[in-house]
Design an enzyme around this catalytic site. Structure first.
Site, short mmCIF file in Angstrom:
data_model
loop_
_atom_site.label_atom_id
_atom_site.label_comp_id
_atom_site.label_asym_id
_atom_site.label_seq_id
_atom_site.Cartn_x
_atom_site.Cartn_y
_atom_site.Cartn_z
N THR A 74 0.85 -1.15 -0.01
CA THR A 74 -0.34 -0.21 0.42
C THR A 74 1.04 1.27 -0.24
OG1 THR A 74 -1.74 -0.90 1.03
CG2 THR A 74 -1.86 1.53 1.55
N SER A 115 2.09 -7.62 -1.35
CA SER A 115 2.92 -8.23 -0.08
C SER A 115 1.53 -9.70 0.67
CB SER A 115 2.54 -7.91 1.08
OG SER A 115 1.22 -7.18 2.20
N THR A 153 1.42 -4.28 4.55
CA THR A 153 1.02 -4.29 5.52
C THR A 153 0.79 -6.01 6.08
OG1 THR A 153 -1.30 -2.81 6.00
CG2 THR A 153 0.47 -2.16 6.72
N ASP A 154 0.04 -5.84 5.18
CA ASP A 154 -0.68 -7.32 5.47
C ASP A 154 0.23 -8.61 5.47
OD1 ASP A 154 -2.97 -6.61 4.52
OD2 ASP A 154 -2.66 -7.48 2.62
#
Length: 325
Positions: free
Chosen positions: A12, A56, A89-90
């Site tokens: 992101t 990610s 971030t995942d």
């Protein structure tokens, strides 16, 4: 004068809006454009390099080993104070912990990301990069292992967890809390990790998967993974680390076939521990050769088991000792 290297991998934090769909294309922005020196407002010299441009959810062990090699390559430069890795971030909590296990370096390596794209109103993209650079240049962060900096907090990679799907306060470390924080261009630490470990993967990463226990669930997935050649299975148990009695035949079969099985808990805090003597409890699991996963989350346990097996640590006793810390 020292410098900080920012290695970008997508996510992101590097997203660009697709005008045709109105949605964001994750990782579309190259690192050299993402690291806008004017917007970072830093006195520290920063050099950016794109390693990947992927969301990610596309990260895997192969890419992580390439990233590891790139980090080690850039650290051969004595002028480099530290490394920042921008990441979606995942899976950031998994990638950062992987790197914590496979890097043996004193200079800081700091992961960060963003919950809002660079073009979003109120984006956290540039503040998170800036704070991560500050931490990577901070002498107090040396020797602490891989760190995660997000929303001004500094976290240990071993315990950091993503706790919110979209809020900018997205990460925390349940039980252990922040190591410190970044404020107005300075990094302040209040605690440090007691233990570090380092492994060198020399083999291909084996198949290791997570099986989540839930009310009334059976062992069919465990049987499938065993028959599919899995080297390891991480069970995400209930409470203190319990699974349904219907799991047990499949668990015993997996262990008998040489599959390394680790039990963790779905709870955010606390560790697995033998408290009860019912079928499917930790005592029952351990008696069948299952390894207690202490306070590791299932995702961190999977990363650790994968790294251990790829590094040649594969005896049940050695694995039990490794998960006890």
């Amino acid at each position: 004068m020292g410098k900080v290297i920012v290695l970008t991998t997508g996510g992101t934090i590097a997203s660009v809006r697709n005008e045709a769909t109105g949605l964001f294309t994750s990782g579309a922005m190259p690192g050299e454009k993402l690291v806008d020196r004017n917007r970072l407002e830093l006195d520290i010299e920063v050099e950016a390099e794109s390693v990947f441009q992927v969301p990610s959810n596309a990260m895997d062990f192969g890419k992580l080993m390439i990233l590891r090699a790139k980090i080690l390559e850039r650290l051969t430069d004595e002028d480099v104070l530290g490394i920042v890795v921008t990441h979606g971030t995942d899976t950031l909590e998994e990638s950062s912990y992987f790197m914590d296990l496979v890097l043996d370096c004193r200079r800081p390596v700091v992961f960060t990301g963003a919950q809002r794209a660079p073009s979003d109103e109120g984006t956290d993209c540039y503040t998170n990069i800036r704070d991560a650079v500050v931490a990577a240049a901070c002498p107090d962060c040396a020797g602490l292992g891989v760190l995660v900096v997000f929303n001004e907090g500094v976290y240990c990679a071993k315990y950091v967890r993503k706790m919110h799907a979209f809020n900018m306060h997205a990460f925390t470390a349940f039980t252990y809390g922040q190591l410190g924080y970044v404020d107005k261009g300075q990094c302040f630490l209040s605690q440090k990790p007691l233990r570090r470990e380092h492994h060198v993967p020399t083999k291909a990463f084996p198949l290791v998967e997570i099986v989540k226990a839930s009310l009334g669930s059976d062992g069919d997935v465990i049987n499938y993974l065993t028959d599919s050649g899995a080297a390891g299975i991480v069970l995400e148990g209930l409470g203190r680390g319990h699974v349904t009695p219907r799991f047990m035949t499949a668990v015993q079969r997996a262990v008998d076939k040489g599959v390394h099985v680790v039990i963790t808990t779905t709870c955010e805090q606390g560790r697995v521990h033998p408290v009860y003597d019912f079928p499917g409890g930790v005592r029952d699991l351990q008696a069948r050769g299952v390894i207690a996963g202490h306070d590791y989350s299932s995702h961190k346990a999977r990363i650790k088991l994968s790294v251990l097996l790829a590094s040649g640590v594969d005896s049940p006793q050695d694995l039990r000792e490794a998960f006890a810390v």
